[in-house]
Design an enzyme around this catalytic site. Structure first.
Site, mmCIF file in Angstrom:
data_model
loop_
_atom_site.group_PDB
_atom_site.id
_atom_site.type_symbol
_atom_site.label_atom_id
_atom_site.label_comp_id
_atom_site.label_asym_id
_atom_site.label_seq_id
_atom_site.Cartn_x
_atom_site.Cartn_y
_atom_site.Cartn_z
ATOM 1 N N ALA A 278 0.938 -1.271 -0.085
ATOM 2 C CA ALA A 278 0.087 0.123 -0.004
ATOM 3 C C ALA A 278 1.041 1.153 -0.191
ATOM 4 O O ALA A 278 2.140 1.029 0.329
ATOM 5 C CB ALA A 278 -0.921 -0.030 1.245
ATOM 6 N N TYR A 279 0.242 2.519 -0.546
ATOM 7 C CA TYR A 279 0.939 3.575 -0.612
ATOM 8 C C TYR A 279 0.740 4.675 0.400
ATOM 9 O O TYR A 279 -0.255 5.025 0.559
ATOM 10 C CB TYR A 279 0.757 4.069 -2.288
ATOM 11 C CG TYR A 279 1.682 3.052 -2.858
ATOM 12 C CD1 TYR A 279 2.744 3.264 -3.439
ATOM 13 C CD2 TYR A 279 0.755 1.910 -3.474
ATOM 14 C CE1 TYR A 279 3.288 2.378 -4.170
ATOM 15 C CE2 TYR A 279 1.180 0.899 -4.086
ATOM 16 C CZ TYR A 279 2.554 1.098 -4.678
ATOM 17 O OH TYR A 279 3.366 0.133 -5.307
ATOM 18 N N LEU A 280 1.886 5.214 1.146
ATOM 19 C CA LEU A 280 1.425 6.229 2.073
ATOM 20 C C LEU A 280 1.793 7.690 1.302
ATOM 21 O O LEU A 280 1.184 8.785 1.530
ATOM 22 C CB LEU A 280 2.604 6.549 3.020
ATOM 23 C CG LEU A 280 2.646 5.417 3.776
ATOM 24 C CD1 LEU A 280 3.901 5.359 4.888
ATOM 25 C CD2 LEU A 280 1.351 5.275 4.790
ATOM 26 N N ASP B 281 -3.192 5.377 1.320
ATOM 27 C CA ASP B 281 -4.200 5.858 0.375
ATOM 28 C C ASP B 281 -4.823 4.708 -0.365
ATOM 29 O O ASP B 281 -3.778 4.140 -0.889
ATOM 30 C CB ASP B 281 -3.413 7.037 -0.408
ATOM 31 C CG ASP B 281 -2.754 8.137 0.521
ATOM 32 O OD1 ASP B 281 -3.331 8.582 1.237
ATOM 33 O OD2 ASP B 281 -1.631 8.442 0.010
#
Lengths: 149, 149
Positions: free
Chosen positions: A26-28, A75
């Site tokens: 997942a992406y911050l 996000d």
């Protein structure tokens, strides 16, 4: 520096004899990319700078606790995929079969030592389009749920 | 690898002739430390591994947009401080005067090339306690709002 080309797939080879890993990521942040990834029982924080064929990349160790702590801060979609490692000439094809929201996406990546080598690479016949220059296929963009297929 | 010693302060020197920076920083994770920092008009993502005197440290560039995007994901307090850069022998003392919730904390840090050098360092008379080994003085712990003073 990570130098890699990305491809879509025409038809799947027989995967029964290849090694694979279960990936959850997942992406911050997207620009620069700040990614958290679980790779089987390994946890990694990755930073990627700008670029399509060649990108600055740093991989730093996390642990299960920090991965779980950071995951709710991400996000968009949490991406789950099975990555098969397929030897091909002197390279390893990483074949990603996406799960959940990103089914039926399947993509292949190949990493190179140099840009010259990357340009000289002749893909196997079961590869389809070269999407290296198409940002929509970046996993950070796929995590936004806008899929190019 | 970052090798540094941290100290509390007995009395402030005259700061009127020293360079300073305005720092704003916050923590996405504590172990390992994942910190975002604004340093005047520069934005940085920092990863710090385990350790007290010596710690693995990576500093990676961010931009204003990514800093603003990541700030709401931080845990606890956003730390604001003014950092004075004070030349001392062959070193630079970084004197941090904390603002907001962390007033009246003032701390000094000195960075070294080696652990031997760090141990040999004789602090100036206006330094108070050596708190290098006291995790409560890590900014990542201060951001939790539990202050050691």
């Amino acid at each position: 520096m990570e130098i890699e080309r990305k491809f879509t797939i025409k038809e799947l080879p027989d995967l029964s004899n290849y090694e694979y890993k279960k990936l959850t990521q997942a992406y911050l942040n997207t620009d620069p990319v700040i990614r958290i990834r679980r790779e089987d029982e390994k946890y990694i924080l990755t930073y990627k700078g700008k670029g399509l064929l060649a990108r600055e990349e740093h991989n730093l160790p996390l642990n299960a606790e920090s991965f779980e702590h950071l995951l709710p801060k991400a996000d968009g979609l949490v991406i789950s995929k099975t990555r098969y490692l397929i030897p091909y000439e002197k390279y390893t094809i990483e074949l990603d079969i996406f799960e959940g929201d990103l089914v039926p996406l399947i993509m292949a990546e190949v990493e190179f030592e140099s840009e010259d080598e990357a340009h000289a690479f002749v893909p196997p016949s079961w590869f389809d389009k070269d999407v290296t220059q198409d940002k929509r296929y970046h996993n950070s963009n796929l995590s936004k749920g806008i899929t190019p297929f």
